[in-house]
Design an enzyme around this catalytic site. Structure first.
Site, mmCIF file in Angstrom:
data_model
loop_
_atom_site.group_PDB
_atom_site.id
_atom_site.type_symbol
_atom_site.label_atom_id
_atom_site.label_comp_id
_atom_site.label_asym_id
_atom_site.label_seq_id
_atom_site.Cartn_x
_atom_site.Cartn_y
_atom_site.Cartn_z
ATOM 1 N N ILE A 119 10.331 37.603 14.652
ATOM 2 C CA ILE A 119 10.691 37.508 16.069
ATOM 3 C C ILE A 119 10.575 36.047 16.503
ATOM 4 C CG2 ILE A 119 8.379 38.021 16.981
ATOM 5 C CD1 ILE A 119 11.695 39.416 18.353
ATOM 6 N N TRP A 120 10.458 35.149 15.503
ATOM 7 C CA TRP A 120 10.466 33.692 15.722
ATOM 8 C C TRP A 120 9.256 33.205 16.530
ATOM 9 C CZ3 TRP A 120 14.917 36.637 17.065
ATOM 10 C CH2 TRP A 120 15.889 36.691 16.054
ATOM 11 N N HIS A 121 8.117 33.843 16.336
ATOM 12 C CA HIS A 121 6.900 33.446 17.052
ATOM 13 C C HIS A 121 5.881 32.789 16.119
ATOM 14 C CE1 HIS A 121 7.584 36.632 20.481
ATOM 15 N NE2 HIS A 121 8.492 35.674 20.465
ATOM 16 N N TYR A 122 6.358 32.089 15.117
ATOM 17 C CA TYR A 122 5.419 31.497 14.166
ATOM 18 C C TYR A 122 4.632 30.352 14.815
ATOM 19 C CZ TYR A 122 9.703 28.689 13.346
ATOM 20 O OH TYR A 122 10.840 27.938 13.491
ATOM 21 N N HIS A 123 3.425 30.124 14.282
ATOM 22 C CA HIS A 123 2.490 29.193 14.917
ATOM 23 C C HIS A 123 1.428 28.780 13.887
ATOM 24 C CE1 HIS A 123 1.099 33.346 15.395
ATOM 25 N NE2 HIS A 123 -0.125 32.863 15.188
#
Length: 584
Positions: free
Chosen positions: A521-525
């Site tokens: 969901i493109w929430h990498y951190h």
């Protein structure tokens, strides 16, 4: 928009003063920029000097640079292009086409993690806020306390963001049914409309206005001081420069080197090294990568790539995580209006439930016009959840796309309901693949390595099943599988979309189902965590004059969707740095 959420009259006046007409003349065309302080990197001087150099004009970098420009001379370097006038960026109807665009000029640079999951990295002024589904929600008060932030300044910074670009969405029937279905499935209480992170079901904010136009972090530059801010686009930073200062044991950052598209190197130096700083806001991939390219990172890894270690920091690039997402497509017997994420169910067991819907997420265009990408969860955007990650080859994506284009339009009526998990607890790492700053580093997320993440996913999928069976959602589901088979070729659709109800022959345990169908969901951190890499003021430990201010400093993703907190952090740290002393 809700009262107090539209841009203020003061912001509009500032915008009128800042907007200009600066023209560039590339080889094939003239490109118009609306901000007179925004220029192409090849027009940059070979040597220049600033008080602050911000690397990365994304979701954190734009509000940070705009804030610092109130009192100091600031240079903002962005490796991508301009968002305004780009249809794929500016409209909610076409934003998934940007994720499907694999050309060198695409605002989204695709990469595949070592886990096999296709992902994307923003490459445009405004960063990920130009590519996401637009949902806006704050971090929880517990998250703010754990981060050690000043709660009063955090709230003021969130309000600053919200005045500029946050709107209350008009909720269509499908989203309304999802909301009621979540409540009937036990995701309570009903919290109505709120941008706060609270357990239960709520309607959140959006960065799309009522006309469907996207507002991004680049909009914050309208309030910047045009005499003190310079922005160079298509500027790829290859190195932070360090030197030893007399009387100091630590290396001191004193500038950066960046390259324009013609391959020409430009050097930028800090004015009056001391309180002047280089600030990395290049994101979860870019900031650890640039630290390592500059000699700050695990010594053995740097030497393997021929990089001289300036400071041995073993934890640079470690603790990187991507919130795993699993989605199902729920075919509808009736047409469904387009909607991006507007409703979220915040469960008490660590799973978040959201949905997107509408014909634009599936109808192939049988015309001479370029076909749409079939939405954010399609093979065209690299999402093929019907195959385990390591089987999602380019050829498999191509075959799935061909099948999609041949299906009847009725097969694509409906919406996706997705679950993603809190945290996550499973983490991986970012490593250099090469010393080329234009190339993406190697990324491993280790999805679902921690069994607690798997159990959260299982309970999330079970919640989605209850939502789909709820009375509130019955209008948008077929009565049974037979009715679905009569309407369209369900077997063909199931080759590239995970459907609910599941096929009777799909007897996999939900634990395996979660692992096999995982997507991003493109929430990498992570990768530059507070503690091992940066201190509580986001200064890189072991060197002077260098900070990291972006999502790479997060141990866990904030709230259900991180963009609000990333924007807030840019404003927050801009104000904190100003407090330390300013210069004209």
């Amino acid at each position: 928009a809700a009262p107090g959420l539209r841009g203020s009259s003061v912001a509009l006046v500032l915008a009128a003063t800042v907007l200009g007409s600066f023209y560039l003349r590339p080889a094939a065309q003239r490109q118009r920029y609306n901000f007179r302080f925004v220029r192409h990197a090849r027009d940059a001087p070979l040597v220049s000097h600033y008080n602050y150099i911000v690397v990365g004009g994304g979701t954190a970098g734009c509000p940070l640079a705009a804030t610092l420009s109130e009192r100091s001379r600031v240079l903002l370097l962005e490796r991508g292009g301009y968002p305004y006038g780009n249809r794929n960026v500016s409209s909610e109807y076409h934003f998934a086409d940007a994720l499907a665009d694999t050309s060198p000029r695409s605002p989204a640079q695709r990469f595949v993690s070592e886990d096999g999951v296709v992902n994307a990295r923003a490459r445009v002024l405004g960063g990920g806020s130009c590519l996401n589904a637009g949902f806006y929600t704050r971090a929880s008060s517990e998250y703010v306390r754990a981060a050690g932030w000043d709660a009063r300044l955090v709230n003021a910074s969130y309000r600053w963001v919200e005045r500029e670009l946050v709107f209350r969405p008009d909720v269509p029937r499908w989203q309304g049914a999802l909301r009621e279905g979540l409540l009937q499935a036990g995701v309570t209480p009903d919290n109505g409309y709120t941008v706060d992170h609270v357990p239960g079901t709520k309607i959140g904010g959006t960065i799309f206005d009522s006309a469907g136009r996207r507002h991004t972090a680049a909009d914050f530059l309208r309030g910047a001081n045009p005499r003190r801010l310079t922005v160079f686009l298509h500027a790829t930073v290859s190195q932070v420069l360090f030197r030893r200062r007399e009387g100091s044991a630590s290396p001191v950052a004193y500038g950066v080197v960046f390259t324009d598209p013609m391959g020409v190197q430009h050097r930028v130096y800090l004015r009056g090294v001391g309180r002047s700083e280089v600030i990395l806001a290049a994101g979860t991939l870019g900031s650890p990568q640039l630290l390592m390219l500059s000699g700050v990172g695990p010594r053995a890894h740097l030497e393997k790539h021929g990089v001289r270690a300036v400071v041995d920091r073993p934890m640079v690039g470690q603790g990187v995580a991507d919130n795993p997402m699993n989605s199902v497509f729920v075919p509808s017997p009736v047409p469904v209006a387009l909607s991006l994420v507007q409703v979220v169910g915040v469960t008490r067991f660590g799973s978040f439930i959201e949905g997107v819907s509408g014909s634009q997420f599936g109808i192939p265009l049988h015309s001479r016009r370029r076909a749409h990408s079939f939405g954010m969860f399609s093979p065209m955007t690299g999402q093929l959840g019907t195959l385990p990650p390591r089987e999602r080859t380019a050829e498999a994506m191509r075959r799935a796309a061909e099948v999609m284009r041949g299906l009847d339009r009725r097969a694509f009526r409906g919406g996706f309901i997705l679950e993603k998990i809190l945290g996550p607890l499973s983490t991986g790492h970012v490593e250099l693949r090469s010393t080329d700053p234009h190339a993406n580093p190697a990324v491993t997320f280790n999805y679902f390595r921690d069994p607690r993440d798997v159990e959260r996913c299982v309970r999330g999928i079970q919640t989605i099943e209850r939502v789909v069976r709820s009375r509130a959602f019955s209008r948008f589901t077929y009565a049974n599988a037979t009715a679905m088979d009569v309407a369209f070729d369900r077997a063909a659709l199931a080759k590239f979309l995970n459907l609910l109800p599941r096929h009777p022959r799909d007897t996999r345990p939900l634990q395996q189902y979660c692992r096999d169908t995982v997507m991003t969901i493109w929430h990498y951190h992570g990768g530059c965590h507070v503690g091992p890499v940066v201190d509580p003021d986001y200064r890189v430990i072991g060197v002077a004059g260098l900070r990291v201010v972006d999502s790479s400093t997060f141990k866990y993703s904030p709230g259900t969707n991180p963009q609000a907190t990333v924007m807030m952090l840019g404003r927050y740290m801009g104000l904190k740095i100003q407090e330390e002393g300013w210069r004209p």
